[in-house]
Design an enzyme around this catalytic site. Sequence first.
Site, PDB file in Angstrom:
ATOM      1  N   CYS A 194      -2.791   0.340   9.609  1.00  0.00           N
ATOM      2  CA  CYS A 194      -3.795  -0.643   9.177  1.00  0.00           C
ATOM      3  C   CYS A 194      -4.782  -0.999  10.278  1.00  0.00           C
ATOM      4  O   CYS A 194      -5.890  -1.445  10.002  1.00  0.00           O
ATOM      5  CB  CYS A 194      -3.113  -1.942   8.748  1.00  0.00           C
ATOM      6  SG  CYS A 194      -1.560  -1.720   7.908  1.00  0.00           S
ATOM      7  N   HIS A 202       0.827  -1.205   0.000  1.00  0.00           N
ATOM      8  CA  HIS A 202       0.000   0.000   0.000  1.00  0.00           C
ATOM      9  C   HIS A 202       0.865   1.260   0.000  1.00  0.00           C
ATOM     10  O   HIS A 202       2.004   1.233   0.474  1.00  0.00           O
ATOM     11  CB  HIS A 202      -0.877   0.046   1.260  1.00  0.00           C
ATOM     12  CG  HIS A 202      -2.019  -0.915   1.264  1.00  0.00           C
ATOM     13  ND1 HIS A 202      -2.284  -1.779   2.308  1.00  0.00           N
ATOM     14  CD2 HIS A 202      -3.006  -1.140   0.346  1.00  0.00           C
ATOM     15  CE1 HIS A 202      -3.373  -2.487   2.040  1.00  0.00           C
ATOM     16  NE2 HIS A 202      -3.828  -2.130   0.859  1.00  0.00           N
TER      17      HIS A 202
HETATM   18  C1  CIR Z   1      -3.451  -7.667   3.327  1.00  0.00           C
HETATM   19  O1  CIR Z   1      -2.610  -8.154   2.565  1.00  0.00           O
HETATM   20  O2  CIR Z   1      -4.469  -7.120   2.907  1.00  0.00           O
HETATM   21  C2  CIR Z   1      -3.196  -7.744   4.799  1.00  0.00           C
HETATM   22  N1  CIR Z   1      -2.487  -8.934   5.101  1.00  0.00           N
HETATM   23  C3  CIR Z   1      -2.435  -6.532   5.300  1.00  0.00           C
HETATM   24  C4  CIR Z   1      -3.201  -5.255   5.183  1.00  0.00           C
HETATM   25  C5  CIR Z   1      -2.420  -4.083   5.653  1.00  0.00           C
HETATM   26  N2  CIR Z   1      -3.216  -2.893   5.606  1.00  0.00           N
HETATM   27  C6  CIR Z   1      -2.752  -1.687   5.400  1.00  0.00           C
HETATM   28  O3  CIR Z   1      -1.583  -1.521   5.095  1.00  0.00           O
HETATM   29  N3  CIR Z   1      -3.606  -0.674   5.450  1.00  0.00           N
END
Ligand code: CIR
Length: 263
Positions: A255, A168
């Site tokens: 996140c 991201h």
């Molecule tokens: C994913 O790959 O979607 C999750 N394992 C990690 C999400 C992390 N979220 C973020 O950076 N906002």
Amino acid sequence: MSDAAFRFTHAVTRRPCAAITAGLRAVDTGAPDLAVMLGHHADYVAALRGTGATVIELGPLDAYPDSVFVEDTALCLPQGAVVMRPGAPSRLGEAAEMAPHLEALYAEVRRIEGPGFIEGGDILVTGQEILVGRSARTDAAGIAELTALVTPWGHVVREVQTPPGVLHFKTDCSLLDAETILATDRLAASGCFAGYRVIPVAAGEEAAANAIRFNDLVIMADGFPRTAERIADAGYAIRQIGNSECARLDGGMSCLSLRFTPR
Ligand code: CIR
């Protein structure tokens, strides 16, 4: 410049679920340990609460292994919330799970209907604009739909590029105040932060870039001493939180919460 970009009355978090061991990851370094993650998560929630904010802790959602990463499900602005449309198929349903909680807090909740995709991790709200990184999870159609929804609220959206191979946009940057950004060199080198003050993370500490400014605190993952020193030297108060288990799933401090002040 407005403090609204980092002063919040509310946050929403969701406790990690037992299915977290099946969470998405770019590289498998082993399954996260739920008990350790729960401890880190409790420390994180306590840090948010310690700033005086109301923190709404949602219960675990076993149908969605990655549901602890609530940031990806919505964009929360002062004028209203926008429910996202995650680009990871296993995460699509998480956004619908979040919608009623936002409807209880906001007078206005809008939705990304598609066909495009967009995840909150690709969105950085600064004191002057909303930067959205195109990534494997966020496409041009998703950004266009978001732009159409938030422009009437007075926001300016600027499309930027999440570096290749980076999950991201905010994996590599964080807002420290309305005009100051903590960023990796690989992202800052793209020139997307022209006009902002940039504090670079220390070489070898790229994972420190995913931090949050929440009221008077910069909340960052522990284990990045040289970056922590840079942030402290710039005058910010820091709280360091364990992130070893979320890091196995490419997750970090941003996140784990939605942060906002509903009108
Ligand atoms: C994913 O790959 O979607 C999750 N394992 C990690 C999400 C992390 N979220 C973020 O950076 N906002």
